[in-house]
Design an enzyme around this catalytic site. Structure first.
Site, PDB file in Angstrom:
ATOM      1  N   LYS A 184       0.867  -1.186   0.000  1.00  0.00           N
ATOM      2  CA  LYS A 184       0.000   0.000   0.000  1.00  0.00           C
ATOM      3  C   LYS A 184       0.897   1.226   0.000  1.00  0.00           C
ATOM      4  O   LYS A 184       1.497   1.578   1.009  1.00  0.00           O
ATOM      5  CB  LYS A 184      -0.893  -0.002   1.244  1.00  0.00           C
ATOM      6  CG  LYS A 184      -2.242   0.561   0.996  1.00  0.00           C
ATOM      7  CD  LYS A 184      -2.496   2.032   1.135  1.00  0.00           C
ATOM      8  CE  LYS A 184      -2.084   2.860   2.262  1.00  0.00           C
ATOM      9  NZ  LYS A 184      -1.849   4.254   1.820  1.00  0.00           N
ATOM     10  N   GLU A 260       9.543   1.181  11.022  1.00  0.00           N
ATOM     11  CA  GLU A 260      10.513   2.275  10.939  1.00  0.00           C
ATOM     12  C   GLU A 260       9.720   3.560  11.037  1.00  0.00           C
ATOM     13  O   GLU A 260       8.934   3.878  10.141  1.00  0.00           O
ATOM     14  CB  GLU A 260      11.323   2.181   9.635  1.00  0.00           C
ATOM     15  CG  GLU A 260      12.406   1.123   9.763  1.00  0.00           C
ATOM     16  CD  GLU A 260      13.206   0.864   8.501  1.00  0.00           C
ATOM     17  OE1 GLU A 260      13.110   1.651   7.551  1.00  0.00           O
ATOM     18  OE2 GLU A 260      13.919  -0.149   8.472  1.00  0.00           O
ATOM     19  N   CYS A 294      13.344  11.075   7.389  1.00  0.00           N
ATOM     20  CA  CYS A 294      13.242  10.699   8.806  1.00  0.00           C
ATOM     21  C   CYS A 294      14.563  10.892   9.532  1.00  0.00           C
ATOM     22  O   CYS A 294      14.586  11.059  10.741  1.00  0.00           O
ATOM     23  CB  CYS A 294      12.788   9.249   8.909  1.00  0.00           C
ATOM     24  SG  CYS A 294      13.866   8.142   7.984  1.00  0.00           S
ATOM     25  N   GLU A 393       8.457  16.105  15.846  1.00  0.00           N
ATOM     26  CA  GLU A 393       8.972  15.984  14.481  1.00  0.00           C
ATOM     27  C   GLU A 393       8.176  16.918  13.565  1.00  0.00           C
ATOM     28  O   GLU A 393       6.957  16.784  13.446  1.00  0.00           O
ATOM     29  CB  GLU A 393       8.819  14.535  14.001  1.00  0.00           C
ATOM     30  CG  GLU A 393       9.427  14.307  12.626  1.00  0.00           C
ATOM     31  CD  GLU A 393       9.190  12.886  12.096  1.00  0.00           C
ATOM     32  OE1 GLU A 393       8.091  12.350  12.299  1.00  0.00           O
ATOM     33  OE2 GLU A 393      10.106  12.341  11.456  1.00  0.00           O
TER      34      GLU A 393
HETATM   35  P1  NAD Z   1       1.818   8.025   7.985  1.00  0.00           P
HETATM   36  O1  NAD Z   1       2.002   7.178   9.187  1.00  0.00           O
HETATM   37  O2  NAD Z   1       0.799   9.103   8.030  1.00  0.00           O
HETATM   38  O3  NAD Z   1       1.443   7.123   6.717  1.00  0.00           O
HETATM   39  C1  NAD Z   1       2.262   6.059   6.299  1.00  0.00           C
HETATM   40  C2  NAD Z   1       1.400   5.034   5.581  1.00  0.00           C
HETATM   41  O4  NAD Z   1       0.494   4.450   6.503  1.00  0.00           O
HETATM   42  C3  NAD Z   1       0.556   5.613   4.445  1.00  0.00           C
HETATM   43  O5  NAD Z   1       0.559   4.699   3.373  1.00  0.00           O
HETATM   44  C4  NAD Z   1      -0.825   5.712   5.078  1.00  0.00           C
HETATM   45  O6  NAD Z   1      -1.875   5.650   4.143  1.00  0.00           O
HETATM   46  C5  NAD Z   1      -0.826   4.489   5.977  1.00  0.00           C
HETATM   47  N1  NAD Z   1      -1.758   4.564   7.097  1.00  0.00           N
HETATM   48  C6  NAD Z   1      -2.198   5.654   7.763  1.00  0.00           C
HETATM   49  N2  NAD Z   1      -3.041   5.289   8.763  1.00  0.00           N
HETATM   50  C7  NAD Z   1      -3.123   3.942   8.732  1.00  0.00           C
HETATM   51  C8  NAD Z   1      -3.827   2.978   9.511  1.00  0.00           C
HETATM   52  N3  NAD Z   1      -4.610   3.333  10.530  1.00  0.00           N
HETATM   53  N4  NAD Z   1      -3.671   1.667   9.200  1.00  0.00           N
HETATM   54  C9  NAD Z   1      -2.871   1.282   8.189  1.00  0.00           C
HETATM   55  N5  NAD Z   1      -2.198   2.155   7.410  1.00  0.00           N
HETATM   56  C10 NAD Z   1      -2.302   3.469   7.683  1.00  0.00           C
HETATM   57  O7  NAD Z   1       3.260   8.605   7.659  1.00  0.00           O
HETATM   58  P2  NAD Z   1       3.658   9.598   6.483  1.00  0.00           P
HETATM   59  O8  NAD Z   1       3.141  10.958   6.814  1.00  0.00           O
HETATM   60  O9  NAD Z   1       3.334   8.986   5.177  1.00  0.00           O
HETATM   61  O10 NAD Z   1       5.253   9.578   6.601  1.00  0.00           O
HETATM   62  C11 NAD Z   1       5.964  10.430   7.430  1.00  0.00           C
HETATM   63  C12 NAD Z   1       6.462   9.705   8.663  1.00  0.00           C
HETATM   64  O11 NAD Z   1       7.233   8.563   8.269  1.00  0.00           O
HETATM   65  C13 NAD Z   1       7.396  10.550   9.488  1.00  0.00           C
HETATM   66  O12 NAD Z   1       7.106  10.355  10.853  1.00  0.00           O
HETATM   67  C14 NAD Z   1       8.771   9.993   9.139  1.00  0.00           C
HETATM   68  O13 NAD Z   1       9.770  10.216  10.097  1.00  0.00           O
HETATM   69  C15 NAD Z   1       8.453   8.549   8.988  1.00  0.00           C
HETATM   70  N6  NAD Z   1       9.499   7.861   8.220  1.00  0.00           N
HETATM   71  C16 NAD Z   1      10.333   7.007   8.883  1.00  0.00           C
HETATM   72  C17 NAD Z   1      11.362   6.361   8.195  1.00  0.00           C
HETATM   73  C18 NAD Z   1      12.319   5.431   8.895  1.00  0.00           C
HETATM   74  O14 NAD Z   1      13.079   4.745   8.218  1.00  0.00           O
HETATM   75  N7  NAD Z   1      12.330   5.368  10.203  1.00  0.00           N
HETATM   76  C19 NAD Z   1      11.535   6.607   6.835  1.00  0.00           C
HETATM   77  C20 NAD Z   1      10.665   7.498   6.200  1.00  0.00           C
HETATM   78  C21 NAD Z   1       9.644   8.115   6.905  1.00  0.00           C
END
Ligand code: NAD
Length: 489
Positions: A184, A260, A294, A393
């Site tokens: 997804k 992550e 991140c 963040e």
């Molecule tokens: P997000 O958590 O809002 O969304 C990530 C994914 O999860 C999307 O595909 C979203 O549709 C899905 N999602 C949202 N709610 C859900 C639920 N209830 N059940 C299942 N899936 C769901 O994150 P984002 O805004 O897309 O990304 C930014 C975040 O990701 C930041 O916090 C960043 O630090 C983190 N990030 C971490 C790493 C790492 O390696 N640690 C790498 C990149 C980004």
């Protein structure tokens, strides 16, 4: 207005990919994909939900026991290598699509995101061949040996900041170990994942082994994957709050989880560091990809004797960064990914103002850009350590800079957060480098560098920044189950 930048690559409409076919949603529902650089509609995206996820999971389950299972490891490795090759053959096209979707500079997507996506496949194509298992002789009584098998159907749920780079970082080891996947992508960045499905098919991945369902998180495709009883594991990258929601819905079927999550990473600069190097790297660790990485070092701590000099020189360099259309060759900082995210980042600048911060650079939209989600790189100083801008963040081109006097004091401040993803230390004192590195609560610690990666090393965060590690053997461990076989002699 310099919004009209020509590209030969056309945006695509994004369909689901289930059992080797591109398909619409059952109810033909779609949503618009918006270009963050222009606010124009790039195309449509099929909006999936429970029904599409059910089809995808069923296809993935069937494929687990099909040709994929009996294929030799060498043949599977060749397919992975071919996927990497095909990504490189289509590098420019993919970089354009990534840039249009995310707002990141094309030059960055073309030099980092897409080559690394290919390398993720090339790396695991080689690595999987060399994975061995243990055997133990117990006197003359028994022979024990371990056997690795796939975990099963893996749900891969992705964020929007490094879409293809992060998807391939998970999909390559997932396929290497013989699993099947239901992916997804983030709703804001669906295009390169869709093209990757074409590439997988062309590379010879059997139907049903990789499936992709577009959609949103809660009450949509994301939630449907994480609560599906026939999904065995979830590999998730995103926000800690989403991680909590996924963990709760995955709990009923006790899924294996790899998380992550976010970071609020300290960048600690001691007075003995090489300031030229510090500034060049800190420009990147603060503002590359609009600060939407991140690992960005968004909390900068500078030892007091060099604080003023650092600030003056850093601000001077930051003012020279070109904020602009992602497809313009000299752009350093593109557009933020979406209106929602842009508003969120701007709300932190408002909080900083209310908390009495000095805004040394940026804090506003660049001149000449009425459309698009552009924000000048922003340096905040004078904030208390309890300000939300220091603790939370922001995930945009915004950093805080604070002075410190003592090593113990900066370690305490660096650790004073729920996050524990990465940290950077700048010093030429070897003993201090080790001492501070061992005291910081972070999964990834860089000394005198940033973002230098070797894919064999463990990658991931502690505290609210993640669960588990990936990279090399750590990825192999997550994407496989070990059985120990004991033979009595
Ligand atoms: P997000 O958590 O809002 O969304 C990530 C994914 O999860 C999307 O595909 C979203 O549709 C899905 N999602 C949202 N709610 C859900 C639920 N209830 N059940 C299942 N899936 C769901 O994150 P984002 O805004 O897309 O990304 C930014 C975040 O990701 C930041 O916090 C960043 O630090 C983190 N990030 C971490 C790493 C790492 O390696 N640690 C790498 C990149 C980004």
């Amino acid at each position: 207005m310099k919004m009209q930048v020509e590209t030969r690559v056309r945006a695509i409409n994004c369909l689901h990919f289930i059992n080797g076919q591109f398909v619409e949603s059952q109810n033909q529902k779609t949503f618009d994909n918006i270009n963050p650089a222009t606010e124009e509609v790039l195309g449509t995206v099929a909006e999936g939900g429970k029904e599409e996820v059910n089809y995808a999971v069923a296809a993935a389950r069937r494929a687990l026991n099909g040709r994929w299972k009996t294929m030799s490891i060498v043949e599977r490795s060749k397919i992975l290598r071919r996927i990497g090759d095909l990504i490189l053959e289509r590098q420019e096209e993919l970089a354009h699509l990534e840039s249009m979707d995310t707002g990141k500079p094309f030059s960055l997507a073309n030099s980092v995101d897409i080559p690394r996506a290919a390398f993720n496949f090339h790396f695991f194509a080689d690595y999987m061949i060399s994975v061995n298992t243990d055997s133990n002789m117990q006197d003359d009584i028994a022979l024990h040996y371990t056997y690795r098998r796939p975990v099963g159907v893996v749900g891969i749920i992705k964020p929007w900041n490094l879409p293809l780079l992060l998807l391939t970082w998970k999909l390559a080891p997932c396929l290497a170990m013989g699993n099947t996947a239901v992916i997804k992508p983030a709703e804001w960045t669906p295009m390169t994942a869709t093209v990757l499905m074409e590439i997988c098919k062309e590379a010879g991945v059997p139907d049903g082994v990789v499936n992709l369902v577009h959609g949103f998180g809660p009450n949509s495709a994301g939630a449907a994957i994480s609560e599906h009883p026939d999904v065995d594991a979830i590999s998730f990258i995103g926000e800690p709050r989403t991680g909590t929601a996924i963990m709760k819905s995955a709990a009923d079927s006790l899924k294996k989880l790899s998380f992550e999550l976010g970071g609020k990473n300290p960048n600690i600069i001691f007075a003995d560091a090489d300031l030229d190097e510090v500034i060049e790297t800190t420009i990147k660790s603060s503002f590359v990809n609009q600060g939407e990485v991140c690992l960005c070092g968004s909390r900068i701590y500078v030892e007091r004797p060099i604080y003023e000099e650092f600030l003056t020189r850093f601000a001077e360099r930051v003012r020279k960064l070109k904020v602009g259309h992602p497809l313009e060759a000299d752009t350093n900082v593109g557009a933020l990914v979406s209106k929602e995210h842009y508003d969120r980042v701007n709300s932190y600048i408002e909080i900083a103002r209310q908390d009495g911060a000095a805004i040394l650079t940026g804090g506003k939209r660049p001149d000449g850009y009425e459309k698009g989600y552009y924000l000048e790189p922003t340096i905040l100083t004078g904030l208390d350590r309890n300000s939300r801008c220091v603790r939370e963040e922001i995930f945009g081109p915004v950093v805080t800079v604070m002075p410190f006097d003592m090593e113990e004091e900066v370690i305490m401040q660096a650790n004073d957060t729920h996050y524990g993803l990465s940290a950077t230390i700048w010093t030429n004192d070897l003993r201090r480098a080790h001492r501070v590195a061992h005291s910081l609560e972070a999964g990834i610690i860089w000394v005198n560098t940033w973002f230098l990666r070797d894919l064999r090393t463990p990658f991931g965060g502690m505290k609210h920044s993640g669960i588990g590690r990936t990279g090399g053997m750590h990825s192999i461990d997550f994407y496989s189950e070990l059985s120990n076989v004991t033979i009595k002699l």
